[in-house]
Design an enzyme around this catalytic site. Sequence first.
Site, PDB file in Angstrom:
ATOM      1  N   ASN A   1     -65.685  24.679 -95.193  1.00  0.00           N
ATOM      2  CA  ASN A   1     -66.665  25.969 -94.805  1.00  0.00           C
ATOM      3  C   ASN A   1     -65.886  26.618 -93.455  1.00  0.00           C
ATOM      4  OD1 ASN A   1     -67.989  28.024 -94.498  1.00  0.00           O
ATOM      5  ND2 ASN A   1     -69.785  26.907 -93.991  1.00  0.00           N
TER       6      ASN A   1
ATOM      7  N   LYS B   1     -66.443  29.390 -92.358  1.00  0.00           N
ATOM      8  CA  LYS B   1     -67.159  30.232 -91.788  1.00  0.00           C
ATOM      9  C   LYS B   1     -66.831  31.607 -91.121  1.00  0.00           C
ATOM     10  CE  LYS B   1     -69.782  26.257 -90.064  1.00  0.00           C
ATOM     11  NZ  LYS B   1     -71.034  25.579 -89.365  1.00  0.00           N
TER      12      LYS B   1
ATOM     13  N   HIS C   1     -76.443  28.023 -97.304  1.00  0.00           N
ATOM     14  CA  HIS C   1     -76.166  27.425 -96.016  1.00  0.00           C
ATOM     15  C   HIS C   1     -77.151  27.469 -94.870  1.00  0.00           C
ATOM     16  CE1 HIS C   1     -73.997  26.167 -92.484  1.00  0.00           C
ATOM     17  NE2 HIS C   1     -73.221  25.601 -93.334  1.00  0.00           N
TER      18      HIS C   1
ATOM     19  N   GLU D   1     -77.167  28.439 -91.984  1.00  0.00           N
ATOM     20  CA  GLU D   1     -76.675  29.398 -91.178  1.00  0.00           C
ATOM     21  C   GLU D   1     -77.028  30.640 -91.801  1.00  0.00           C
ATOM     22  OE1 GLU D   1     -72.634  28.510 -90.298  1.00  0.00           O
ATOM     23  OE2 GLU D   1     -73.441  26.972 -88.960  1.00  0.00           O
TER      24      GLU D   1
ATOM     25  N   GLU E   1     -77.255  18.767 -95.801  1.00  0.00           N
ATOM     26  CA  GLU E   1     -76.703  19.238 -94.376  1.00  0.00           C
ATOM     27  C   GLU E   1     -77.939  19.346 -93.352  1.00  0.00           C
ATOM     28  OE1 GLU E   1     -72.656  21.284 -94.755  1.00  0.00           O
ATOM     29  OE2 GLU E   1     -74.209  22.922 -94.509  1.00  0.00           O
TER      30      GLU E   1
ATOM     31  N   GLY F   1     -72.371  21.220 -86.650  1.00  0.00           N
ATOM     32  CA  GLY F   1     -71.523  21.740 -85.349  1.00  0.00           C
ATOM     33  C   GLY F   1     -71.823  21.305 -83.887  1.00  0.00           C
TER      34      GLY F   1
ATOM     35  N   SER G   1     -70.997  17.569 -89.039  1.00  0.00           N
ATOM     36  CA  SER G   1     -70.096  16.939 -88.057  1.00  0.00           C
ATOM     37  C   SER G   1     -69.200  15.930 -88.602  1.00  0.00           C
ATOM     38  CB  SER G   1     -70.723  16.596 -86.933  1.00  0.00           C
ATOM     39  OG  SER G   1     -71.607  17.636 -86.334  1.00  0.00           O
TER      40      SER G   1
ATOM     41  N   GLY H   1     -66.183  22.756 -88.765  1.00  0.00           N
ATOM     42  CA  GLY H   1     -65.177  23.065 -87.840  1.00  0.00           C
ATOM     43  C   GLY H   1     -63.752  22.235 -88.155  1.00  0.00           C
TER      44      GLY H   1
END
Length: 247
Positions: A8, A10, A92, A94, A162, A168, A207, A229
């Site tokens: 992802n 993002k 998600h 976020e 998740e 992150g 992570s 990430g």
Amino acid sequence: MKKLAAGNWKMNGNRAALAEVAALLAAHPAPACEMLLCPPTTLLSQMAALAAGSALQVGGQDCHPKASGAHTGDISAVMLADAGASHVILGHSERRADHGESDALVLAKTEAAIAAGLIAVVCLGETEAQRDAGDTLAVIGAQLDGSVPATATSANLVLAYEPVWAIGTGRTPTLAQIAEVHAFLRARLTAHIGAEAAKTRLLYGGSVKPSNAAEIFAVPDVDGALVGGASLKAADFGAIVAALAAA
Ligand code: PEP
């Protein structure tokens, strides 16, 4: 079932970042697992063109529940499919936090994605406060019940566990905590879609990096990863793909 390494991106990446895709494909032309990258929508069709005929699948990061209409700034599942997407990430944390997305909205988006022929990657996870309060399984169960449609099958649904506090942050749950949630997800999904649940990919996300991928992929009921990430760099994502292919 083939396991799935999903990335992802993002709100990261411009056209220059597509060089990472070329590097990934050069290093991993035919992995023994599925490989998916979900770039920002601006890069979707260019990434899909790069990935055409390769082992890489391309997906969106969100869609609107309607197929078209007066919804400025939104993208429909039909449009994602037209741009070359095979998957779309939905719910998600976020988006739940930044845009107030409810389980009901995630359900409507998941139905739209499936109707458009996409595979919905539905994200579930508890906050740190919810885990500390001992509510993890209740929260995740309610999210699953509220966002998995009756039309779901192992061919059109992927679930991603998740934990919000692991995204992150560099922090991950213990392997026992991951195993507990994934076994719970498998059982709860079975109550919804029966035997299909055994074949549905359950991803862990939060992570994941080259240094912890192998131990996470050895956990029962972990069928791959959703990677934030570490999906931005071909070397890191490629190492995670290799760990999954070897699992
Ligand atoms: C994510 O946002 O889906 C995610 C897992 O991010 P990260 O890998 O950066 O924790």
